[in-house]
Design an enzyme around this catalytic site. Sequence first.
Site, short mmCIF file in Angstrom:
data_model
loop_
_atom_site.label_atom_id
_atom_site.label_comp_id
_atom_site.label_asym_id
_atom_site.label_seq_id
_atom_site.Cartn_x
_atom_site.Cartn_y
_atom_site.Cartn_z
CG ASP A 145 -2.06 0.91 1.18
OD1 ASP A 145 -2.19 1.59 0.15
OD2 ASP A 145 -2.83 0.98 2.16
CG ASP A 162 -2.93 4.01 -3.80
OD1 ASP A 162 -3.85 3.21 -4.06
OD2 ASP A 162 -3.05 4.90 -2.94
CD GLU A 163 -5.24 -1.29 -1.45
OE1 GLU A 163 -5.88 -0.26 -1.74
OE2 GLU A 163 -5.70 -2.20 -0.75
#
Lengths: 86, 414
Positions: free
Chosen positions: B10, B105-106
């Site tokens: 993350d 973003d993960e």
Amino acid sequence: MRVETIQEPVEVIALFREGKLSPLRFRWRQRVYRVTRINGGWDTEEGATRYHHFAVMSESGGDDVFELSYNARAHHWRIEKVSLAG
Amino acid sequence: MKAKTIFHLDMDQFFVAVELKCLPHLRGQPVIVGGDPHGRGIVTTSSYEARRFGVKSGMPAGEAFRLCPQAVFLKPDGAKYVHASEQVFNVLREYTDRVEPVSIDEAYLDVTDALQAAGGVERLAYTIKNRIKNELGLSATIGAGPNRLVAKMASGMNKPDGFTYLPSHKIAGVFRDLPVGDLYGVGRATERVLESFGIRTIGRLADFPAEILRRRFGKWGEELVHVARGEGSDVVQKTEERPDEKSMGHEHTFGADVTDVETILGRLHLLSERVARRLRAAHMAGRCVSVKIRYHGFETNTHEHKLKRYIQHETDIYPVAEMLFRESYEAGRPVRLVGVQVCALWPTARILQLELFMAPENPDWLAHACDEIKDRFGESSIGFASGIFHAGAKRKSAYQRMNRPNMSYRHPLR
């Protein structure tokens, strides 16, 4: 911080090396700025035209950040905006 | 079967972190990426400094401004974040080909086969984190565990810039005393119901008779007990292995609430164009169109219409969208947002050509000509006039994009 949108053509001396493009100096409004640091780079596309963007700092610009863009189709540079520190 | 090791990565305050990399003089200040604080946008991401004032993702930007007026507000720059995300994913794929993006973003990574060469779980996690930090100037938090659920829970335990590893034998001990609301998938409503059963910790939930919860929550009740025991899927799918999208849609939030029907229809036309273009690019077609209307006050209605054939052109999508809007719009009510979605998708290669193109006037040549113009000159270079004149959209001409002086146009009827 204040952001000023400029969108003016600039003259740039740049280095093309090992597939990377790095602006080294630019002349804007009769003043020459030597790039001391490229903070970040990213690309955008408008149709078939690719633009390479750079957020740069200069020797004489203090903490101000200039966003330069290179039109890879027309081979011209622009200064898009300036982020004024303070 | 070999036990797996899954990472959940993350990125920390991702959009803000990318901006801070470009604008280092803002480090240490409250920074908010999102809409205009004096307009109607929302907070997309905020820096940890802004979060101390109570600013959260998803809250109206105006509320964020009231909580933290000294914050620097930045407009989101999607291209910048996509570029940074691509760089992060390129690093991840150097360690395993089993990388499943969850968002920009993960991601989940199956690193089982990479551990030996890397020297173990912790060493691999720090190698990835350090490369992201040193090469890209960004920070990431990694959670590791035997499955996706545990990895996800672990990554939330030590943010930002953290690493937490929960091997199988440690899960029960770590989960036992955590509040049940911390469990992935348990929202406020579920938490309240669980509390009414006397379940306040994950450990208590793990030991609770599943049958009782099944009666209250259905199948999900049983699953909750498994989740509390740290049981979950360990399958990480590569992008190409993931099932095709089931729907494609676009939405638009108006700058100010709108009651003018022509303006709303103009926007629906633009949205239909965008959906159609995506469908064609993905070689998909759908046989259900839905329209979303969000009124002032956030009341949201969605209406859909099933079709007898598959469609992928704006000339087919828009008339259905218009019909749905006219049928469902409560005249005079201010509209905040509209959306168009095409669902029940199917690859065009599997649809009989006859069915796909049975429209009385084949719009194929027009759509493909427009696609080619957009490919060359940009998304907003050509479109239906209603989208320009009624939606008030800011279409830039190809001429303008070539840095020529602005051209002006006049509405043909004014």
